[in-house]
Scaffold this motif. Sequence first.
Motif, PDB file in Angstrom:
ATOM      1  N   LEU A  89      39.382  70.630  44.775  1.00 44.17           N
ATOM      2  CA  LEU A  89      40.439  70.759  43.772  1.00 44.17           C
ATOM      3  C   LEU A  89      39.982  71.657  42.626  1.00 44.17           C
ATOM      4  CD1 LEU A  89      43.210  70.064  42.678  1.00 44.17           C
ATOM      5  CD2 LEU A  89      42.285  67.909  41.797  1.00 44.17           C
ATOM      6  N   ARG A  90      38.728  71.520  42.193  1.00 48.42           N
ATOM      7  CA  ARG A  90      38.212  72.391  41.129  1.00 48.42           C
ATOM      8  C   ARG A  90      38.276  73.853  41.568  1.00 48.42           C
ATOM      9  NH1 ARG A  90      33.793  68.554  41.097  1.00 48.42           N
ATOM     10  NH2 ARG A  90      34.118  66.965  39.493  1.00 48.42           N
ATOM     11  N   GLU A  91      37.884  74.115  42.809  1.00 48.84           N
ATOM     12  CA  GLU A  91      37.901  75.484  43.320  1.00 48.84           C
ATOM     13  C   GLU A  91      39.326  76.026  43.405  1.00 48.84           C
ATOM     14  OE1 GLU A  91      35.850  75.263  47.014  1.00 48.84           O
ATOM     15  OE2 GLU A  91      33.863  74.967  46.084  1.00 48.84           O
ATOM     16  N   ALA A  92      40.262  75.155  43.824  1.00 47.00           N
ATOM     17  CA  ALA A  92      41.661  75.579  43.925  1.00 47.00           C
ATOM     18  C   ALA A  92      42.224  75.919  42.553  1.00 47.00           C
ATOM     19  CB  ALA A  92      42.484  74.476  44.584  1.00 47.00           C
ATOM     20  N   ARG A  93      41.897  75.125  41.541  1.00 47.64           N
ATOM     21  CA  ARG A  93      42.368  75.399  40.182  1.00 47.64           C
ATOM     22  C   ARG A  93      41.875  76.754  39.697  1.00 47.64           C
ATOM     23  NH1 ARG A  93      40.585  69.642  37.681  1.00 47.64           N
ATOM     24  NH2 ARG A  93      42.484  68.428  38.057  1.00 47.64           N
ATOM     25  N   ALA A  94      40.623  77.066  40.031  1.00 48.07           N
ATOM     26  CA  ALA A  94      40.023  78.320  39.556  1.00 48.07           C
ATOM     27  C   ALA A  94      40.584  79.537  40.286  1.00 48.07           C
ATOM     28  CB  ALA A  94      38.511  78.255  39.736  1.00 48.07           C
ATOM     29  N   GLN A  95      41.227  79.326  41.423  1.00 44.56           N
ATOM     30  CA  GLN A  95      41.690  80.443  42.248  1.00 44.56           C
ATOM     31  C   GLN A  95      43.211  80.482  42.414  1.00 44.56           C
ATOM     32  OE1 GLN A  95      39.566  79.966  45.945  1.00 44.56           O
ATOM     33  NE2 GLN A  95      37.566  79.958  44.936  1.00 44.56           N
TER      34      GLN A  95
ATOM     35  N   ALA B 261      70.729  46.953  32.946  1.00 50.35           N
ATOM     36  CA  ALA B 261      69.914  46.194  33.894  1.00 50.35           C
ATOM     37  C   ALA B 261      68.625  45.704  33.232  1.00 50.35           C
ATOM     38  CB  ALA B 261      69.589  47.052  35.111  1.00 50.35           C
ATOM     39  N   VAL B 262      67.912  44.831  33.942  1.00 51.26           N
ATOM     40  CA  VAL B 262      66.638  44.293  33.461  1.00 51.26           C
ATOM     41  C   VAL B 262      65.535  44.737  34.421  1.00 51.26           C
ATOM     42  CG1 VAL B 262      65.354  42.218  32.842  1.00 51.26           C
ATOM     43  CG2 VAL B 262      67.841  42.280  32.523  1.00 51.26           C
ATOM     44  N   PRO B 263      64.776  45.774  34.073  1.00 54.29           N
ATOM     45  CA  PRO B 263      63.732  46.255  34.976  1.00 54.29           C
ATOM     46  C   PRO B 263      62.553  45.291  35.050  1.00 54.29           C
ATOM     47  CG  PRO B 263      63.691  47.496  32.937  1.00 54.29           C
ATOM     48  CD  PRO B 263      64.894  46.604  32.860  1.00 54.29           C
ATOM     49  N   VAL B 264      62.031  45.131  36.249  1.00 53.37           N
ATOM     50  CA  VAL B 264      60.842  44.317  36.500  1.00 53.37           C
ATOM     51  C   VAL B 264      59.819  45.236  37.165  1.00 53.37           C
ATOM     52  CG1 VAL B 264      59.896  42.316  37.694  1.00 53.37           C
ATOM     53  CG2 VAL B 264      62.241  42.234  36.787  1.00 53.37           C
ATOM     54  N   LEU B 265      58.704  45.483  36.494  1.00 55.09           N
ATOM     55  CA  LEU B 265      57.732  46.448  37.001  1.00 55.09           C
ATOM     56  C   LEU B 265      56.662  45.774  37.855  1.00 55.09           C
ATOM     57  CD1 LEU B 265      59.192  48.188  34.921  1.00 55.09           C
ATOM     58  CD2 LEU B 265      56.976  49.135  34.247  1.00 55.09           C
ATOM     59  N   LEU B 266      56.506  46.279  39.069  1.00 53.67           N
ATOM     60  CA  LEU B 266      55.420  45.860  39.953  1.00 53.67           C
ATOM     61  C   LEU B 266      54.930  47.103  40.701  1.00 53.67           C
ATOM     62  CD1 LEU B 266      53.670  43.631  41.242  1.00 53.67           C
ATOM     63  CD2 LEU B 266      55.406  43.458  43.042  1.00 53.67           C
ATOM     64  N   PRO B 267      54.016  47.871  40.110  1.00 53.39           N
ATOM     65  CA  PRO B 267      53.508  49.054  40.814  1.00 53.39           C
ATOM     66  C   PRO B 267      52.838  48.650  42.126  1.00 53.39           C
ATOM     67  CG  PRO B 267      52.881  49.081  38.486  1.00 53.39           C
ATOM     68  CD  PRO B 267      53.429  47.716  38.772  1.00 53.39           C
ATOM     69  N   THR B 268      53.318  49.214  43.225  1.00 53.19           N
ATOM     70  CA  THR B 268      52.707  48.909  44.518  1.00 53.19           C
ATOM     71  C   THR B 268      51.890  50.082  45.044  1.00 53.19           C
ATOM     72  OG1 THR B 268      54.671  49.633  45.756  1.00 53.19           O
ATOM     73  CG2 THR B 268      54.570  47.312  45.109  1.00 53.19           C
ATOM     74  N   ILE B 269      51.781  51.128  44.233  1.00 54.23           N
ATOM     75  CA  ILE B 269      50.905  52.258  44.560  1.00 54.23           C
ATOM     76  C   ILE B 269      50.121  52.616  43.316  1.00 54.23           C
ATOM     77  CG2 ILE B 269      50.800  54.711  45.147  1.00 54.23           C
ATOM     78  CD1 ILE B 269      53.161  54.348  46.954  1.00 54.23           C
ATOM     79  N   GLU B 270      48.834  52.775  43.496  1.00 53.02           N
ATOM     80  CA  GLU B 270      47.961  53.213  42.413  1.00 53.02           C
ATOM     81  C   GLU B 270      47.474  54.623  42.742  1.00 53.02           C
ATOM     82  OE1 GLU B 270      43.542  51.936  40.919  1.00 53.02           O
ATOM     83  OE2 GLU B 270      45.017  50.326  41.159  1.00 53.02           O
ATOM     84  N   ILE B 271      47.587  55.526  41.790  1.00 57.31           N
ATOM     85  CA  ILE B 271      47.178  56.919  41.997  1.00 57.31           C
ATOM     86  C   ILE B 271      45.756  57.092  41.479  1.00 57.31           C
ATOM     87  CG2 ILE B 271      47.680  59.328  41.506  1.00 57.31           C
ATOM     88  CD1 ILE B 271      49.776  57.892  43.227  1.00 57.31           C
ATOM     89  N   ALA B 272      44.888  57.585  42.351  1.00 65.26           N
ATOM     90  CA  ALA B 272      43.480  57.787  41.998  1.00 65.26           C
ATOM     91  C   ALA B 272      43.064  59.212  42.339  1.00 65.26           C
ATOM     92  CB  ALA B 272      42.600  56.783  42.746  1.00 65.26           C
ATOM     93  N   PRO B 273      42.050  59.741  41.671  1.00 69.20           N
ATOM     94  CA  PRO B 273      41.558  61.082  42.007  1.00 69.20           C
ATOM     95  C   PRO B 273      41.016  61.113  43.433  1.00 69.20           C
ATOM     96  CG  PRO B 273      40.687  60.330  39.888  1.00 69.20           C
ATOM     97  CD  PRO B 273      41.327  59.146  40.543  1.00 69.20           C
ATOM     98  N   PRO B 274      40.904  62.300  44.018  1.00 65.95           N
ATOM     99  CA  PRO B 274      40.340  62.389  45.365  1.00 65.95           C
ATOM    100  C   PRO B 274      38.874  61.985  45.377  1.00 65.95           C
ATOM    101  CG  PRO B 274      40.605  64.573  44.412  1.00 65.95           C
ATOM    102  CD  PRO B 274      41.279  63.612  43.479  1.00 65.95           C
TER     103      PRO B 274
END
Length: 265
Positions: free
Chosen positions: A58-64, A39-52
């Motif tokens: 999240l820092r506290e959860a990582r430490a615990q 097949a011929v893939p065509v990339l179009l990301p429709t979701i961008e992942i960003a930090p909270p």
Amino acid sequence: MSDKKTFEAKAALTGVGVLITRPKKQADFLAKRLEEAGAVPVLLPTIEIAPPSDMQPLREARAQLGAYDFVMFVSANAVEQALATSTPWPQNVTALAPGKGTAAALQQAGVPAECILMPVARFDSEGLLALPALQHMQGKRVLILRGEQGRELLGETLAARGAEVTRVTCYRRMCPAGETEFLWPLLRQNRLQAITLTTGEALDNLETMAGEALSQALKMLPVFVTHPRIAAHAQARGWNAIDVSGGAEDKNDDALICGMISFFA
């Protein structure tokens, strides 16, 4: 794949243009698999992942991490964002993954395979909740690492079973400001014949990015999805959704590729 299956895949998918809507990092592996199948893939990301917006929880959860009995990762994105730093995995903690992609991401992040638990048939939140280990939760501590505005089913159900549940947002899903005009010539030249979707949000963002006219043109193509819930959402919006989960609700790339092979054969 066996040689015979590889030949059949290439015969069915040779030259088929497939639009991949996953975030860029997750799209690359599927694109490679599709290329191998002809097949011929065509990339179009429709979701961008960003930090909270707020990293402190999240820092506290990582430490615990070691304070919990179970740490539940709702997706591979959750793994990549939550375990982005080098944190040794506590051996007394079970990491829960809803599917094979998330489990693979956990192992890549250094979580030992013997510490990972995932469903054996239904690969989603409901599949996780059916695990024998999660039936009697009185006194158990559970950390759920999820995206912003995630489903409440996991936390509510485990809390009802007696668990002490902590929910932490480890990433945000955003609609990219991506260009979509390049799809018009592909459609006119019949070089785009299929779309893959793995979340309902990816479809909503695709419509936003494409605009009404292009969305209407794209609705003429078969859309291969990995869960009945996504299929229902797409069909309600007028898309030709084909559910490839086969009842097992498996979200892996094999299901997508096998579904396309069956369709185009």
